[in-house]
Write a protein that holds these residues in place. Structure first.
Motif, short mmCIF file in Angstrom:
data_model
loop_
_atom_site.label_atom_id
_atom_site.label_comp_id
_atom_site.label_asym_id
_atom_site.label_seq_id
_atom_site.Cartn_x
_atom_site.Cartn_y
_atom_site.Cartn_z
N ILE A 20 73.33 34.28 133.86
CA ILE A 20 72.45 35.36 134.31
C ILE A 20 71.82 36.01 133.08
O ILE A 20 72.17 35.67 131.94
N ASP A 21 70.92 36.93 133.32
CA ASP A 21 70.13 37.52 132.23
C ASP A 21 70.90 38.64 131.53
O ASP A 21 70.62 39.83 131.71
N ARG A 22 71.88 38.26 130.76
CA ARG A 22 72.62 39.18 129.90
C ARG A 22 73.29 38.34 128.83
O ARG A 22 73.47 37.13 129.00
N PRO A 23 73.67 38.93 127.70
CA PRO A 23 74.32 38.16 126.64
C PRO A 23 75.68 37.62 127.09
O PRO A 23 76.29 38.12 128.04
N ILE A 24 76.15 36.59 126.40
CA ILE A 24 77.54 36.15 126.55
C ILE A 24 78.38 37.14 125.73
O ILE A 24 78.28 37.19 124.51
N ASP A 25 79.17 37.93 126.41
CA ASP A 25 79.93 38.99 125.76
C ASP A 25 81.26 39.13 126.49
O ASP A 25 81.28 39.27 127.71
N ILE A 26 82.36 39.12 125.74
CA ILE A 26 83.67 39.15 126.41
C ILE A 26 83.89 40.46 127.16
O ILE A 26 84.66 40.48 128.13
N LYS A 27 83.22 41.53 126.76
CA LYS A 27 83.36 42.79 127.50
C LYS A 27 82.77 42.64 128.91
O LYS A 27 83.38 43.06 129.90
N HIS A 28 81.57 42.05 129.00
CA HIS A 28 80.95 41.82 130.31
C HIS A 28 81.83 40.89 131.15
O HIS A 28 82.02 41.13 132.36
N MET A 29 82.33 39.83 130.53
CA MET A 29 83.11 38.84 131.28
C MET A 29 84.45 39.42 131.72
O MET A 29 84.97 39.08 132.79
N ALA A 30 85.02 40.33 130.91
CA ALA A 30 86.25 41.02 131.32
C ALA A 30 85.98 41.86 132.56
O ALA A 30 86.79 41.90 133.50
N ASP A 31 84.81 42.53 132.59
CA ASP A 31 84.45 43.32 133.76
C ASP A 31 84.22 42.43 134.98
O ASP A 31 84.51 42.83 136.12
N ASP A 32 83.69 41.21 134.75
CA ASP A 32 83.55 40.24 135.85
C ASP A 32 84.91 39.93 136.48
O ASP A 32 85.06 39.89 137.71
N ILE A 33 85.90 39.69 135.63
CA ILE A 33 87.23 39.33 136.14
C ILE A 33 87.89 40.53 136.82
O ILE A 33 88.56 40.38 137.85
N ALA A 34 87.67 41.73 136.29
CA ALA A 34 88.17 42.93 136.96
C ALA A 34 87.57 43.05 138.36
O ALA A 34 88.27 43.37 139.33
N ALA A 35 86.27 42.77 138.48
CA ALA A 35 85.61 42.83 139.78
C ALA A 35 86.13 41.73 140.71
O ALA A 35 86.26 41.93 141.92
N LEU A 36 86.43 40.55 140.14
CA LEU A 36 86.99 39.46 140.95
C LEU A 36 88.38 39.84 141.48
O LEU A 36 88.71 39.55 142.64
N ILE A 37 89.18 40.50 140.65
CA ILE A 37 90.50 40.97 141.08
C ILE A 37 90.35 41.89 142.29
O ILE A 37 91.08 41.76 143.29
N ASP A 38 89.39 42.82 142.22
CA ASP A 38 89.14 43.72 143.34
C ASP A 38 88.63 42.95 144.56
O ASP A 38 89.07 43.20 145.70
N HIS A 39 87.72 42.02 144.32
CA HIS A 39 87.13 41.24 145.41
C HIS A 39 88.19 40.46 146.18
O HIS A 39 88.13 40.37 147.42
N LEU A 40 89.17 39.93 145.46
CA LEU A 40 90.22 39.12 146.09
C LEU A 40 91.40 39.96 146.57
O LEU A 40 92.34 39.43 147.17
N GLY A 41 91.37 41.26 146.27
CA GLY A 41 92.45 42.13 146.70
C GLY A 41 93.76 41.85 145.99
O GLY A 41 94.84 42.07 146.56
#
Length: 274
Positions: free
Chosen positions: A73-94
Motif C-alpha cells: 500500500i502507499d506507505r513506507p515499509i516501517d516496522i512501526k506501521h507493521m507492528a500496528d497492523d499486527i495489533a489490529a489483526l489481534i483485535d480483528h481475530l479477537g
C-alpha cells in the motif's frame, strides 16, 4: 527445490485492518501464537517449522506489508506501521494476549508490537533482530545500501524472488518492494530505551554467526536485567521480567529461521509455566 516452502497447508484468509488487506494463514489448534517472517519472505518461509509450532498452538502466520500474498500500500515499509497492523489483526481475530515469535524483519515487528501494544502480547520471541542499526556489521550495512529496484534482475534465481513471483498479488511489484526495503534499511534506529522499559516477557534469540555480533544480543539481554548476576539455585537471580537469551550454535542469519533449534528454543520459552 525451494526450501522456503511450507510442508503443510493452512487456512488462508484476508483481514482488512489498519488500512491494509492483510493475508494470514491459520495452522493447528491451541493457545494462539503469531509467527512473523523475515524481509523479502512470507509466512511460508518457515517451511517445516510450521508443523512443530502448530503442535499445541493455533499458529497465525501473517504476510507483512508488500510481502507474500499481502499487496503493498502507499506507505513506507516501517516496522512501526507493521507492528500496528499486527495489533489490529489481534483485535480483528479477537485474540487474547497471543504469544508472538518473529525473525529478522518480523523480529523487529514483534519487538515494536510489544513496545507499542504491550497489553496485546503474552510472551515475545525476537530472533536475529538488532536494536541499533550500528550494531550490524559494517560490510552488511554496505550490502544493504545496494538494495533497490535495480537489484531485481540479479535476484531472479533466489528463493525470495521464486516465492514472491509465485504468490504475490502483483508479481511485477518486486522491484518496488526492493526499493522500499532498501529505503527502510537506510534509516537509523536505536530502541535501547524502549527495550530497557519492555514489560512483556521476552526471549532474545540469535545465531552465533548472525548479522550482529553475539555481544550485541548479550547487551540487549543486559538491558532486560539479564546477565548481571548469578541466577541462583532457585532462579531467584534471573531477570525480574522473565526474560531470557538464546545464542544458537552453528547457525547464521540466513538459516536460523529453518532450524529445529529455533523452534525448540521459542516453544520452550512460550510454553514455560509462569
Amino acid at each position: 527445490m525451494n526450501t522456503w516452502t511450507a510442508n503443510q497447508l493452512g487456512k488462508g484468509e484476508y483481514a482488512e485492518v489498519n488500512g491494509i488487506n492483510l493475508y494470514y494463514e491459520t495452522h493447528g489448534e491451541g493457545r494462539p501464537l503469531i509467527l512473523l517472517h523475515g524481509g523479502l519472505g512470507s509466512g511460508e518461509m518457515f517451511g517445516p517449522l510450521i508443523g512443530p509450532f502448530a503442535q499445541g498452538h493455533q499458529v497465525i502466520l501473517p504476510d507483512l506489508q508488500g510481502h507474500g500474498r499481502t499487496a503493498d500500500i502507499d506507505r513506507p515499509i516501517d516496522i512501526k506501521h507493521m507492528a500496528d497492523d499486527i495489533a489490529a489483526l489481534i483485535d480483528h481475530l479477537g485474540l487474547v494476549k497471543p504469544d508472538v515469535v518473529g525473525y529478522s524483519l518480523g523480529g523487529g515487528v514483534a519487538l515494536l508490537l510489544a513496545i507499542r501494544h504491550p497489553e496485546k502480547v503474552g510472551r515475545l520471541v525476537t530472533a536475529s533482530a538488532g536494536i541499533r542499526r550500528n550494531a550490524t556489521y559494517p560490510e552488511i550495512l554496505e550490502q544493504q545500501g545496494q538494495v533497490g529496484p535495480e537489484a531485481a534482475e540479479f535476484m531472479k534465481e533466489t528463493p525470495m524472488y521464486e516465492l514472491y513471483s509465485r504468490v504475490a498479488p502483483r508479481p511485477e511489484d518486486f522491484p518496488r518492494l526492493l526499493g522500499k526495503i532498501g529505503e527502510s534499511m537506510a534509516v537509523d534506529y536505536d530502541y535501547t530505551e524502549e527495550v530497557r522499559n519492555l514489560q512483556v516477557p521476552t526471549l532474545i534469540v540469535a545465531a552465533d554467526a548472525d548479522m550482529c555480533p553475539p555481544s550485541h544480543f548479550v547487551e540487549v539481554f543486559g538491558l532486560l536485567d539479564g546477565g548481571l548476576r548469578d541466577g541462583g539455585w532457585m532462579g531467584e537471580g534471573r531477570p525480574k521480567g522473565g526474560h531470557a537469551l538464546a545464542i544458537l550454535p552453528g547457525l547464521t542469519h540466513y538459516n536460523i529461521f529453518m532450524s529445529p533449534l529455533f523452534a525448540t528454543a521459542a516453544l520452550e520459552f512460550v510454553d514455560r509455566a509462569e
